[in-house]
Design a protein around this motif. Structure first.
Motif, PDB file in Angstrom:
ATOM      1  N   THR A 249       0.833  -1.201   0.000  1.00 28.62           N
ATOM      2  CA  THR A 249       0.000   0.000   0.000  1.00 28.62           C
ATOM      3  C   THR A 249       0.872   1.256   0.000  1.00 28.62           C
ATOM      4  O   THR A 249       2.035   1.227   0.390  1.00 28.62           O
ATOM      5  CB  THR A 249      -0.916   0.045   1.235  1.00 28.62           C
ATOM      6  N   ASN A 250       0.262   2.367  -0.431  1.00 27.12           N
ATOM      7  CA  ASN A 250       0.968   3.641  -0.332  1.00 27.12           C
ATOM      8  C   ASN A 250       0.707   4.259   1.041  1.00 27.12           C
ATOM      9  O   ASN A 250       0.067   3.630   1.908  1.00 27.12           O
ATOM     10  CB  ASN A 250       0.574   4.581  -1.474  1.00 27.12           C
ATOM     11  N   TRP A 254      -3.943   2.999   0.014  1.00 25.84           N
ATOM     12  CA  TRP A 254      -4.422   2.417  -1.243  1.00 25.84           C
ATOM     13  C   TRP A 254      -3.399   1.414  -1.767  1.00 25.84           C
ATOM     14  O   TRP A 254      -2.189   1.635  -1.673  1.00 25.84           O
ATOM     15  CB  TRP A 254      -4.646   3.520  -2.282  1.00 25.84           C
ATOM     16  N   GLU A 256      -1.127  -0.470  -4.352  1.00 26.02           N
ATOM     17  CA  GLU A 256      -0.494  -0.131  -5.624  1.00 26.02           C
ATOM     18  C   GLU A 256      -0.269  -1.391  -6.452  1.00 26.02           C
ATOM     19  O   GLU A 256       0.199  -2.417  -5.936  1.00 26.02           O
ATOM     20  CB  GLU A 256       0.826   0.591  -5.378  1.00 26.02           C
ATOM     21  N   THR A 257      -0.606  -1.309  -7.736  1.00 31.82           N
ATOM     22  CA  THR A 257      -0.426  -2.440  -8.646  1.00 31.82           C
ATOM     23  C   THR A 257       0.103  -1.933  -9.980  1.00 31.82           C
ATOM     24  O   THR A 257       0.118  -0.726 -10.244  1.00 31.82           O
ATOM     25  CB  THR A 257      -1.755  -3.173  -8.925  1.00 31.82           C
ATOM     26  N   ASP A 258       0.504  -2.896 -10.841  1.00 34.73           N
ATOM     27  CA  ASP A 258       0.816  -2.538 -12.224  1.00 34.73           C
ATOM     28  C   ASP A 258      -0.454  -2.698 -13.053  1.00 34.73           C
ATOM     29  O   ASP A 258      -1.542  -2.923 -12.517  1.00 34.73           O
ATOM     30  CB  ASP A 258       1.973  -3.384 -12.764  1.00 34.73           C
ATOM     31  N   THR A 263       0.484  -6.890  -7.442  1.00 35.16           N
ATOM     32  CA  THR A 263       1.121  -6.120  -6.374  1.00 35.16           C
ATOM     33  C   THR A 263       2.605  -6.471  -6.344  1.00 35.16           C
ATOM     34  O   THR A 263       3.094  -7.233  -7.179  1.00 35.16           O
ATOM     35  CB  THR A 263       0.496  -6.443  -5.009  1.00 35.16           C
ATOM     36  N   ARG A 275      -7.669  -0.083  -4.930  1.00 38.43           N
ATOM     37  CA  ARG A 275      -6.464   0.243  -5.692  1.00 38.43           C
ATOM     38  C   ARG A 275      -6.194   1.741  -5.683  1.00 38.43           C
ATOM     39  O   ARG A 275      -7.103   2.558  -5.603  1.00 38.43           O
ATOM     40  CB  ARG A 275      -6.596  -0.204  -7.149  1.00 38.43           C
ATOM     41  N   ALA A 276      -4.907   2.084  -5.820  1.00 43.70           N
ATOM     42  CA  ALA A 276      -4.518   3.480  -5.997  1.00 43.70           C
ATOM     43  C   ALA A 276      -4.815   3.874  -7.444  1.00 43.70           C
ATOM     44  O   ALA A 276      -4.149   3.412  -8.371  1.00 43.70           O
ATOM     45  CB  ALA A 276      -3.033   3.655  -5.681  1.00 43.70           C
ATOM     46  N   LYS A 277      -5.851   4.705  -7.644  1.00 41.48           N
ATOM     47  CA  LYS A 277      -6.268   5.099  -8.990  1.00 41.48           C
ATOM     48  C   LYS A 277      -7.171   6.310  -8.888  1.00 41.48           C
ATOM     49  O   LYS A 277      -7.543   6.742  -7.790  1.00 41.48           O
ATOM     50  CB  LYS A 277      -6.984   3.948  -9.695  1.00 41.48           C
TER      51      LYS A 277
END
Length: 304
Positions: A249-250, A254, A256-258, A263, A275-277
């Motif tokens: 996570t950040n 959230w 973080e993924t590609d 992950t 997700r971070a978005k």
């Protein structure tokens, strides 16, 4: 040992489970509440392809019924931790542990609380975060809706079915909601606005909310409004507390993924609102679920 455990049964989790089970993988979906996630708190969904309009709970049930057709198992549980054992993962809930080759995190998020005086003490007694859940309890009452984004304005419009008046309180001088939603709100005779304003305090008696103190952020002036309820829509917080020490996570929590939903832990994927978005919609959740369902199949095939 499952091929994949999906944590969360919102639109993202259910789509991932559908794609994985259709690939003949053994799938366990763990959910802490009713399948559907935030869709269950949404009255009318008008931006999901294939439907002019559909109620959130109905779409949730349709997705869930479809997932079960292909063999996905469902379990209730609140996940406490996930342990990485290399070739397999351990998902630990309050009552038991499950093993799987891969894990897809689709835990979603919840409405952020303001933290103002009276918010906690009047929760369930006039303070709500869900118009669909609670709107019918506020018939013929004057209500406040706090926020200016899509959720706030859409729920304000929904509340006019029950309320005598809905007042949208927004800290800026213009809304952030989509233009089409704004137009509906401005055209609704039951909706009024308090611009450049924030909620300072929620007041009431032993039984329920009766008023609120509102502060103008430009002048500093505070005045009181007589109201019968407050609905708060000021952002979201991810349901990722059990994973925040895992390095995925950040700083805000959230995940973080590609672009393949991977992950930083091999075999652990994340999708949906956690997700971070930037965009958190049913359509994006479904898309990410499809990607993750395909990626776990590829991951397992490559390990054979």
């Amino acid at each position: 040992m499952y091929d994949v455990i999906v944590v969360g049964a919102g639109p993202a989790g259910m789509t991932a489970a559908l794609y994985a089970s259709r690939s003949n993988l053994s799938v366990l979906m763990i959910e802490r509440g009713a399948p559907g996630g935030q869709m269950n708190n949404t009255a009318e969904i008008e931006n999901y392809p294939g439907f002019d309009s559909i109620m959130g709970p109905e779409l949730s049930q349709r997705m869930y019924d479809n997932v079960l057709k292909f063999g996905t198992e469902n379990a209730y549980g609140i996940v406490q931790d996930i342990k990485d054992h290399g070739d397999h993962k351990e998902v630990i809930t309050e009552e038991k542990s499950y093993l799987a080759k891969t894990v897809i995190l689709a835990t979603g998020c919840v409405h952020r609380k303001l933290g103002v005086a009276g918010e906690e003490s009047f929760a369930g007694r006039g303070v709500s975060y869900c118009a669909v859940c609670d709107g019918a309890f506020f018939r013929n009452k004057r209500l406040l809706v706090i926020g200016g984004g899509d959720s706030a304005v859409e729920e304000a419009i929904y509340l006019t079915r029950f309320a005598s008046e809905v007042v949208i309180v927004h800290r800026r001088d213009e809304l952030r909601a989509q233009k089409i939603i704004q137009d509906r709100a401005f055209a609704n005779e039951k909706i009024s606005f308090l611009w450049d304003s924030v909620l300072e305090e929620i007041t009431g008696n032993e039984m329920m909310v009766t008023g609120a103190k509102i502060k103008n952020v430009k002048t500093g002036e505070v005045h009181e409004e007589e109201i019968g309820g407050v609905f708060i829509y000021v952002g979201l917080e991810p349901l990722t507390e059990p994973f925040r020490n895992s390095g995925i996570t950040n700083d805000e929590g959230w995940i973080e993924t590609d672009l393949e939903m991977k992950t930083s832990i091999p075999g652990v994927f994340a999708i949906g609102d956690a997700r971070a978005k930037d965009l958190r919609q049913i359509t994006t959740a479904v898309g990410e679920g499809g990607i993750a369902g395909q990626q776990v199949y590829k991951y397992i095939e490559e390990k054979l």
